[in-house]
Write a protein that holds these residues in place. Structure first.
Motif, PDB file in Angstrom:
ATOM      1  N   VAL A  48       0.846  -1.195   0.000  1.00 18.18           N
ATOM      2  CA  VAL A  48       0.000   0.000   0.000  1.00 18.18           C
ATOM      3  C   VAL A  48       0.879   1.243   0.000  1.00 18.18           C
ATOM      4  N   VAL A  49       0.658   2.119  -0.978  1.00 19.25           N
ATOM      5  CA  VAL A  49       1.473   3.326  -1.116  1.00 19.25           C
ATOM      6  C   VAL A  49       0.590   4.564  -0.988  1.00 19.25           C
ATOM      7  N   GLU A  50       0.850   5.376   0.018  1.00 22.95           N
ATOM      8  CA  GLU A  50       0.150   6.652   0.244  1.00 22.95           C
ATOM      9  C   GLU A  50      -1.364   6.460   0.324  1.00 22.95           C
ATOM     10  N   ALA A  51      -1.805   5.530   1.157  1.00 21.75           N
ATOM     11  CA  ALA A  51      -3.236   5.297   1.353  1.00 21.75           C
ATOM     12  C   ALA A  51      -3.499   5.000   2.823  1.00 21.75           C
ATOM     13  N   ALA A  52      -4.753   5.171   3.232  1.00 28.01           N
ATOM     14  CA  ALA A  52      -5.136   4.947   4.628  1.00 28.01           C
ATOM     15  C   ALA A  52      -6.129   3.788   4.719  1.00 28.01           C
ATOM     16  N   CYS A  89       7.631   1.503   5.548  1.00 27.20           N
ATOM     17  CA  CYS A  89       8.697   2.345   5.018  1.00 27.20           C
ATOM     18  C   CYS A  89       8.226   3.799   5.073  1.00 27.20           C
ATOM     19  N   THR A  90       8.703   4.507   6.074  1.00 32.79           N
ATOM     20  CA  THR A  90       8.358   5.920   6.233  1.00 32.79           C
ATOM     21  C   THR A  90       9.343   6.753   5.425  1.00 32.79           C
ATOM     22  N   ILE A  91       8.820   7.577   4.526  1.00 34.65           N
ATOM     23  CA  ILE A  91       9.673   8.380   3.650  1.00 34.65           C
ATOM     24  C   ILE A  91       9.704   9.806   4.195  1.00 34.65           C
ATOM     25  N   LYS A  92      10.793  10.166   4.838  1.00 35.54           N
ATOM     26  CA  LYS A  92      10.898  11.494   5.443  1.00 35.54           C
ATOM     27  C   LYS A  92      10.864  12.566   4.360  1.00 35.54           C
ATOM     28  N   GLY A  93       9.915  13.482   4.474  1.00 35.04           N
ATOM     29  CA  GLY A  93       9.748  14.536   3.481  1.00 35.04           C
ATOM     30  C   GLY A  93       9.040  14.086   2.228  1.00 35.04           C
ATOM     31  N   GLY A  94       8.630  12.830   2.176  1.00 33.69           N
ATOM     32  CA  GLY A  94       7.951  12.315   0.991  1.00 33.69           C
ATOM     33  C   GLY A  94       6.553  12.873   0.851  1.00 33.69           C
ATOM     34  N   THR A  95       6.153  13.145  -0.378  1.00 30.66           N
ATOM     35  CA  THR A  95       4.835  13.711  -0.660  1.00 30.66           C
ATOM     36  C   THR A  95       3.917  12.632  -1.238  1.00 30.66           C
ATOM     37  N   HIS A  96       2.793  13.052  -1.787  1.00 30.37           N
ATOM     38  CA  HIS A  96       1.800  12.107  -2.323  1.00 30.37           C
ATOM     39  C   HIS A  96       2.226  11.672  -3.717  1.00 30.37           C
ATOM     40  N   GLU A  97       3.185  10.736  -3.759  1.00 31.84           N
ATOM     41  CA  GLU A  97       3.715  10.278  -5.034  1.00 31.84           C
ATOM     42  C   GLU A  97       4.246   8.856  -4.890  1.00 31.84           C
ATOM     43  N   TRP A  98       4.390   8.186  -6.029  1.00 30.81           N
ATOM     44  CA  TRP A  98       4.946   6.841  -6.046  1.00 30.81           C
ATOM     45  C   TRP A  98       6.455   6.935  -5.814  1.00 30.81           C
ATOM     46  N   PRO A  99       6.998   6.283  -4.791  1.00 32.78           N
ATOM     47  CA  PRO A  99       8.431   6.430  -4.480  1.00 32.78           C
ATOM     48  C   PRO A  99       9.323   5.741  -5.511  1.00 32.78           C
ATOM     49  N   ASP A 100      10.476   6.324  -5.756  1.00 27.59           N
ATOM     50  CA  ASP A 100      11.458   5.691  -6.636  1.00 27.59           C
ATOM     51  C   ASP A 100      11.861   4.334  -6.055  1.00 27.59           C
ATOM     52  N   GLY A 101      11.904   3.347  -6.894  1.00 30.47           N
ATOM     53  CA  GLY A 101      12.344   2.024  -6.463  1.00 30.47           C
ATOM     54  C   GLY A 101      11.317   1.210  -5.698  1.00 30.47           C
ATOM     55  N   ALA A 102      10.082   1.722  -5.580  1.00 35.19           N
ATOM     56  CA  ALA A 102       9.076   1.010  -4.788  1.00 35.19           C
ATOM     57  C   ALA A 102       8.724  -0.342  -5.395  1.00 35.19           C
ATOM     58  N   ALA A 103       8.678  -0.431  -6.720  1.00 33.30           N
ATOM     59  CA  ALA A 103       8.314  -1.700  -7.356  1.00 33.30           C
ATOM     60  C   ALA A 103       9.305  -2.797  -6.987  1.00 33.30           C
ATOM     61  N   ALA A 104      10.596  -2.491  -7.064  1.00 38.57           N
ATOM     62  CA  ALA A 104      11.610  -3.489  -6.727  1.00 38.57           C
ATOM     63  C   ALA A 104      11.536  -3.872  -5.253  1.00 38.57           C
ATOM     64  N   GLN A 105      11.309  -2.890  -4.379  1.00 40.73           N
ATOM     65  CA  GLN A 105      11.221  -3.184  -2.949  1.00 40.73           C
ATOM     66  C   GLN A 105       9.981  -4.014  -2.627  1.00 40.73           C
ATOM     67  N   LEU A 106       8.877  -3.700  -3.272  1.00 40.01           N
ATOM     68  CA  LEU A 106       7.664  -4.482  -3.055  1.00 40.01           C
ATOM     69  C   LEU A 106       7.865  -5.926  -3.498  1.00 40.01           C
ATOM     70  N   TRP A 107       8.482  -6.117  -4.653  1.00 40.25           N
ATOM     71  CA  TRP A 107       8.689  -7.477  -5.120  1.00 40.25           C
ATOM     72  C   TRP A 107       9.629  -8.245  -4.188  1.00 40.25           C
ATOM     73  N   GLU A 108      10.678  -7.607  -3.694  1.00 39.42           N
ATOM     74  CA  GLU A 108      11.574  -8.278  -2.741  1.00 39.42           C
ATOM     75  C   GLU A 108      10.800  -8.731  -1.506  1.00 39.42           C
ATOM     76  N   PHE A 109       9.883  -7.879  -1.050  1.00 37.25           N
ATOM     77  CA  PHE A 109       9.048  -8.233   0.105  1.00 37.25           C
ATOM     78  C   PHE A 109       8.138  -9.413  -0.234  1.00 37.25           C
ATOM     79  N   PHE A 110       7.474  -9.344  -1.374  1.00 39.46           N
ATOM     80  CA  PHE A 110       6.537 -10.397  -1.757  1.00 39.46           C
ATOM     81  C   PHE A 110       7.246 -11.744  -1.926  1.00 39.46           C
ATOM     82  N   LYS A 111       8.362 -11.766  -2.643  1.00 42.48           N
ATOM     83  CA  LYS A 111       8.968 -13.053  -3.003  1.00 42.48           C
ATOM     84  C   LYS A 111       9.642 -13.746  -1.824  1.00 42.48           C
ATOM     85  N   GLU A 112       9.920 -12.996  -0.753  1.00 38.41           N
ATOM     86  CA  GLU A 112      10.564 -13.603   0.413  1.00 38.41           C
ATOM     87  C   GLU A 112       9.568 -14.179   1.402  1.00 38.41           C
ATOM     88  N   LEU A 113       8.262 -14.028   1.138  1.00 36.37           N
ATOM     89  CA  LEU A 113       7.255 -14.519   2.066  1.00 36.37           C
ATOM     90  C   LEU A 113       7.112 -16.044   1.979  1.00 36.37           C
TER      91      LEU A 113
END
Length: 286
Positions: A181-185, A262-286
């Motif tokens: 989940v990216v920038e959602a409540a 993953c708290t992004i200090k100063g991050g705004t309402h946008e898709w973070p750089d590298g999020a796709a790769a980080q999400l996949w690393e999280f998913f595939k290690e489960l």
């Protein structure tokens, strides 16, 4: 963005439906397809239609990696409000990761640029669109065809699409192994049928969905968004996990399932750089 929702909500009353078809609509740069049960298996991105049992149809993009080994893991990637499947495909960078790692990505299209994620948003909520039903049918289509592994289905999304990932995890029929989940409540009553893993990205300077809560949920709902901490606390309790601990630039708690923030200090309402790769690393290690 709220002005956009007001205009789009009004259009719900006049939006027309297209003729239904399961046939793909390849663009000029798209490959000619080999198919299994109507699902393309040739490498590239394919534009497809899905009948959902209502007038008209729903659409999605399906990205197939080179040298596909079926059944492959599946990532559903839901765009944010006032966006589209095509824009989200370009934004996220998932295709590059999928081609390297060998998973399939489906980019479903919302209803009039929005998702009915329970408490939000826009035309899809006003029209009471069954987006959980649509996404469930999409998962079934891709798993029964054999292209996707039913034991490795993941969902992610940005903003309104992130809310849709929550909704699919909370109200769906237990077909999702993990969500990102990216920038959602988390604004819905959540009653998943089993523990599942959750990864959350959120910027501290997000003014649309504030990290500590606030702003306004929808054009016709002035209630504030809850803080990110509410979602984290909920999933830790739901998954029977201890408190988060530092995990590189993020924080995580892991048992049979995992919760990662993953708290992004100063991050705004946008898709973070590298999020796709980080999400996949999280998913595939489960």
């Amino acid at each position: 963005m709220r002005r956009i929702w007001v205009v789009l909500a009004a259009l719900v009353l006049v939006g027309g439906c297209q003729q239904s078809s399961d046939a793909p609509e390849p663009g000029p740069s798209q490959p000619k397809n080999n198919k299994v049960q109507g699902v393309p298996t040739s490498a590239g991105t394919h534009k497809l239609k899905l009948e959902v049992g209502t007038p008209g149809h729903r659409e999605y993009l399906l990205h197939v990696p080179p040298n596909l080994k079926s059944p492959a893991p599946l990532v559903l990637a839901m765009h944010g409000g006032a966006s589209t499947m095509g824009a989200f495909e370009k934004l996220t960078g998932f295709n590059k990761v999928a081609d390297k790692e060998g998973f399939v990505v489906a980019y479903p299209d919302g209803f009039m640029l929005s998702w009915n994620a329970g408490g939000c948003c826009g035309p899809a909520k006003v029209g009471k669109v069954d987006d959980v039903g649509f996404l469930t049918k999409l998962i079934d289509k891709l798993t029964t065809s054999g292209i996707a592994d039913p034991k490795q289905v993941y969902a992610t999304g940005f903003s309104n699409g992130g809310g849709m990932a929550y909704s699919l995890a909370c109200a769906g029929p237990g077909k999702i192994k993990a969500i990102g989940v990216v920038e959602a409540a988390l604004i819905i009553d959540c009653k998943p049928d089993r523990p599942l893993s959750v990864m959350i990205f959120h910027g501290t300077a997000d003014r649309s969905v504030p990290y500590d809560g606030g702003s306004q949920r929808d054009f016709n709902d002035k209630r504030p968004f809850p803080p990110v901490s509410k979602a984290v606390s909920y999933w830790l309790k739901q998954d029977d996990l201890p408190a988060l601990k530092d995990d590189g630039p993020c924080r995580m708690s892991k048992g049979s399932v995992a919760v990662r923030l993953c708290t992004i200090k100063g991050g705004t309402h946008e898709w973070p750089d590298g999020a796709a790769a980080q999400l996949w690393e999280f998913f595939k290690e489960l």
